[in-house]
Design a protein around this motif. Sequence first.
Motif, PDB file in Angstrom:
ATOM      1  N   TRP A 272     -17.391 -44.423 -21.416  1.00  0.00           N
ATOM      2  CA  TRP A 272     -16.627 -45.029 -22.336  1.00  0.00           C
ATOM      3  C   TRP A 272     -16.937 -46.625 -22.222  1.00  0.00           C
ATOM      4  O   TRP A 272     -17.225 -47.388 -23.344  1.00  0.00           O
ATOM      5  CB  TRP A 272     -15.257 -44.820 -22.012  1.00  0.00           C
ATOM      6  CG  TRP A 272     -14.324 -45.912 -23.062  1.00  0.00           C
ATOM      7  CD1 TRP A 272     -13.618 -46.926 -22.342  1.00  0.00           C
ATOM      8  CD2 TRP A 272     -14.212 -45.679 -24.310  1.00  0.00           C
ATOM      9  NE1 TRP A 272     -12.794 -47.580 -23.495  1.00  0.00           N
ATOM     10  CE2 TRP A 272     -13.032 -46.944 -24.627  1.00  0.00           C
ATOM     11  CE3 TRP A 272     -14.152 -45.007 -25.175  1.00  0.00           C
ATOM     12  CZ2 TRP A 272     -12.614 -47.091 -25.713  1.00  0.00           C
ATOM     13  CZ3 TRP A 272     -13.779 -45.247 -26.567  1.00  0.00           C
ATOM     14  CH2 TRP A 272     -12.903 -46.420 -26.817  1.00  0.00           C
ATOM     15  N   ALA A 273     -16.791 -47.302 -21.336  1.00  0.00           N
ATOM     16  CA  ALA A 273     -17.143 -48.657 -20.937  1.00  0.00           C
ATOM     17  C   ALA A 273     -18.365 -48.943 -21.515  1.00  0.00           C
ATOM     18  O   ALA A 273     -18.636 -50.046 -21.954  1.00  0.00           O
ATOM     19  CB  ALA A 273     -16.714 -49.051 -19.496  1.00  0.00           C
ATOM     20  N   PHE A 274     -19.739 -48.260 -21.307  1.00  0.00           N
ATOM     21  CA  PHE A 274     -20.793 -48.673 -21.424  1.00  0.00           C
ATOM     22  C   PHE A 274     -21.450 -48.065 -22.703  1.00  0.00           C
ATOM     23  O   PHE A 274     -22.556 -48.014 -23.256  1.00  0.00           O
ATOM     24  CB  PHE A 274     -21.666 -48.160 -20.263  1.00  0.00           C
ATOM     25  CG  PHE A 274     -21.471 -49.157 -19.195  1.00  0.00           C
ATOM     26  CD1 PHE A 274     -21.552 -50.564 -18.932  1.00  0.00           C
ATOM     27  CD2 PHE A 274     -20.822 -48.437 -18.093  1.00  0.00           C
ATOM     28  CE1 PHE A 274     -21.251 -51.087 -17.971  1.00  0.00           C
ATOM     29  CE2 PHE A 274     -20.255 -49.313 -16.963  1.00  0.00           C
ATOM     30  CZ  PHE A 274     -20.754 -50.593 -16.826  1.00  0.00           C
ATOM     31  N   GLY A 276     -21.572 -44.680 -24.096  1.00  0.00           N
ATOM     32  CA  GLY A 276     -22.384 -43.445 -24.038  1.00  0.00           C
ATOM     33  C   GLY A 276     -23.669 -43.302 -23.395  1.00  0.00           C
ATOM     34  O   GLY A 276     -24.173 -42.559 -23.437  1.00  0.00           O
ATOM     35  N   THR A 277     -23.688 -44.422 -22.540  1.00  0.00           N
ATOM     36  CA  THR A 277     -25.139 -44.580 -22.009  1.00  0.00           C
ATOM     37  C   THR A 277     -24.968 -43.633 -20.533  1.00  0.00           C
ATOM     38  O   THR A 277     -26.021 -43.349 -20.179  1.00  0.00           O
ATOM     39  CB  THR A 277     -25.382 -45.912 -21.225  1.00  0.00           C
ATOM     40  OG1 THR A 277     -24.506 -46.590 -20.516  1.00  0.00           O
ATOM     41  CG2 THR A 277     -25.612 -46.570 -22.708  1.00  0.00           C
ATOM     42  N   THR A 278     -23.900 -43.055 -19.998  1.00  0.00           N
ATOM     43  CA  THR A 278     -24.005 -42.292 -19.101  1.00  0.00           C
ATOM     44  C   THR A 278     -24.214 -40.706 -19.372  1.00  0.00           C
ATOM     45  O   THR A 278     -25.210 -40.141 -18.930  1.00  0.00           O
ATOM     46  CB  THR A 278     -22.593 -42.411 -18.431  1.00  0.00           C
ATOM     47  OG1 THR A 278     -22.476 -43.658 -17.945  1.00  0.00           O
ATOM     48  CG2 THR A 278     -22.523 -41.430 -17.010  1.00  0.00           C
ATOM     49  N   ASN A 279     -23.272 -40.184 -20.403  1.00  0.00           N
ATOM     50  CA  ASN A 279     -23.310 -38.732 -20.607  1.00  0.00           C
ATOM     51  C   ASN A 279     -23.034 -38.763 -22.230  1.00  0.00           C
ATOM     52  O   ASN A 279     -23.179 -37.557 -22.645  1.00  0.00           O
ATOM     53  CB  ASN A 279     -23.157 -37.479 -19.703  1.00  0.00           C
ATOM     54  CG  ASN A 279     -21.437 -37.915 -19.934  1.00  0.00           C
ATOM     55  OD1 ASN A 279     -20.825 -38.516 -20.610  1.00  0.00           O
ATOM     56  ND2 ASN A 279     -20.730 -37.639 -18.520  1.00  0.00           N
ATOM     57  N   VAL A 345     -17.941 -51.957 -24.408  1.00  0.00           N
ATOM     58  CA  VAL A 345     -19.043 -52.526 -25.345  1.00  0.00           C
ATOM     59  C   VAL A 345     -18.785 -52.464 -26.614  1.00  0.00           C
ATOM     60  O   VAL A 345     -17.788 -51.917 -27.126  1.00  0.00           O
ATOM     61  CB  VAL A 345     -20.388 -51.991 -24.740  1.00  0.00           C
ATOM     62  CG1 VAL A 345     -20.614 -51.971 -23.548  1.00  0.00           C
ATOM     63  CG2 VAL A 345     -20.513 -50.410 -25.330  1.00  0.00           C
ATOM     64  N   HIS A 346     -19.416 -53.582 -27.308  1.00  0.00           N
ATOM     65  CA  HIS A 346     -19.405 -53.570 -28.729  1.00  0.00           C
ATOM     66  C   HIS A 346     -19.759 -52.458 -29.597  1.00  0.00           C
ATOM     67  O   HIS A 346     -19.472 -51.919 -30.625  1.00  0.00           O
ATOM     68  CB  HIS A 346     -20.113 -54.845 -29.275  1.00  0.00           C
ATOM     69  CG  HIS A 346     -19.438 -56.172 -29.038  1.00  0.00           C
ATOM     70  ND1 HIS A 346     -18.407 -56.461 -29.869  1.00  0.00           N
ATOM     71  CD2 HIS A 346     -19.741 -56.974 -28.218  1.00  0.00           C
ATOM     72  CE1 HIS A 346     -18.071 -57.716 -29.378  1.00  0.00           C
ATOM     73  NE2 HIS A 346     -18.752 -57.827 -28.403  1.00  0.00           N
ATOM     74  N   SER A 389     -23.394 -55.150 -25.459  1.00  0.00           N
ATOM     75  CA  SER A 389     -22.688 -56.253 -25.104  1.00  0.00           C
ATOM     76  C   SER A 389     -21.218 -56.214 -25.109  1.00  0.00           C
ATOM     77  O   SER A 389     -20.648 -55.503 -25.685  1.00  0.00           O
ATOM     78  CB  SER A 389     -23.113 -57.214 -26.103  1.00  0.00           C
ATOM     79  OG  SER A 389     -22.763 -56.826 -27.246  1.00  0.00           O
ATOM     80  N   PHE A 390     -20.767 -56.918 -24.247  1.00  0.00           N
ATOM     81  CA  PHE A 390     -19.189 -57.052 -23.889  1.00  0.00           C
ATOM     82  C   PHE A 390     -18.588 -58.705 -24.634  1.00  0.00           C
ATOM     83  O   PHE A 390     -17.266 -58.610 -24.615  1.00  0.00           O
ATOM     84  CB  PHE A 390     -19.142 -57.089 -22.526  1.00  0.00           C
ATOM     85  CG  PHE A 390     -19.358 -55.851 -21.900  1.00  0.00           C
ATOM     86  CD1 PHE A 390     -18.281 -54.878 -21.656  1.00  0.00           C
ATOM     87  CD2 PHE A 390     -20.580 -55.499 -21.361  1.00  0.00           C
ATOM     88  CE1 PHE A 390     -18.621 -53.741 -20.965  1.00  0.00           C
ATOM     89  CE2 PHE A 390     -20.840 -54.324 -20.688  1.00  0.00           C
ATOM     90  CZ  PHE A 390     -19.845 -53.495 -20.556  1.00  0.00           C
TER      91      PHE A 390
END
Length: 415
Positions: A272-274, A276-279, A345-346, A389-390
């Motif tokens: 969530w924080a990044f 969707g870059t994890t899975n 992130v945005h 970006s945050f």
Amino acid sequence: MVMRRASSLQPMALTAVLAILFASASSSPATTTATTTTTTTTTTSSSTSDAPLRLTVSGSQLLDPITGEDVRLTGFNWVLNHLHEGDGTYMQSLMPGANAARIVAVLWDDSTSSSDCMTNVAPYFKESCFDELDFAIQQAQEAGVWSILTAKSTYGAGQNYKTDPDSDMFHNATLKSMFFTMWQHVAEHYSTWDYIAAYEIMSEPRDKDVSSLEVHDFYMQGCEAVQAIDAITPCMVGSGSYYKLWDFNDDVIIANNSNVIYTFDYFVPDDWAFGGTTNGMIDQYPGTYLCKDLYPGWSGTCCPKGANKNMTFDADWDRANLETWAVPVRENNNVPIFINQWGVVHGVTEEQGRYDYMSDMAALMEELNIGWTWWVFRGGGGDTWAHGSFEFVYQHTDGSLEVDEMAVAAVSPYM
């Protein structure tokens, strides 16, 4: 595209010579745009009193040196390549409750670039690095903002622990000794400066093979080194494994040192924080997900009812995390705790719940009396917000500023 709405922010008044004019004619209803002019100023770098202004650790509280009242630090991470004159005052003009800047600027054994401050000659610190570091602290100091001085050491913290374990400070005693000597030099430089909140010994240990005892002892020795020079300034330490909350427990406590702040990251859930870059699984707040997807890599620790058990990702979920792992460290040991980084992130949109999450988290941290610094205050360099970006403030290539006012509205009532 992230949607943003305008808020009723007032124009800024900078103490430095800085003009940032909000251009309503060119802004959309969802954004605020400004143009910056930067000049160089000189700030008094040390206190005029006998002792510099410092927070006092009193049990789990941080006490203001002037009023004696409890201070909850809230603010932003500052990075050197996106720092401008007057940013402390600018930050407070957007969010008057912002009183802290985590300055990630003691870059030591962090890269092979010229920006790295490591040298091979005692005190093992490039003197020119003080120029940018002094400037950053001055911007905070002028606004009465507390500075957390943070050391970042990608390689020293264990980036190559699998292939070259002797390259990190947990295995290389010579490197560790050089690092602590460097810290003493930095602490001596700032020992008379006002508004130093803490020396954060080393952010995010990366060597996942070291034990909690080894991490603890490293931080204990680091605190001893800096406080031998500047005894009144708190040091800040955390757990291993990139400061993960799930690794944050009583093992971090440094016995017989009451001048310590204990910290952890909260990029949770990672996916969530990044954005969707994890899975790519955690894409809505609130939402229902498998426990193993909310706690990737930590389901054995965090999923006592089973990795495939459904859980609701909402404010109660975040509350349970903080009350299960963070609050007991504070309550069991009567020590202050602090979230040094959190964010989303945005690339996560308003419709997906980005701003609801931000508001819920900020309200929860206020309720639990946990301080924090968001990653990061200012960024930019292109034409629009990047997916990953945050930042709250985006500087376009033409020098104009765009403020994520929905983010400001989400967190500022709880600072």
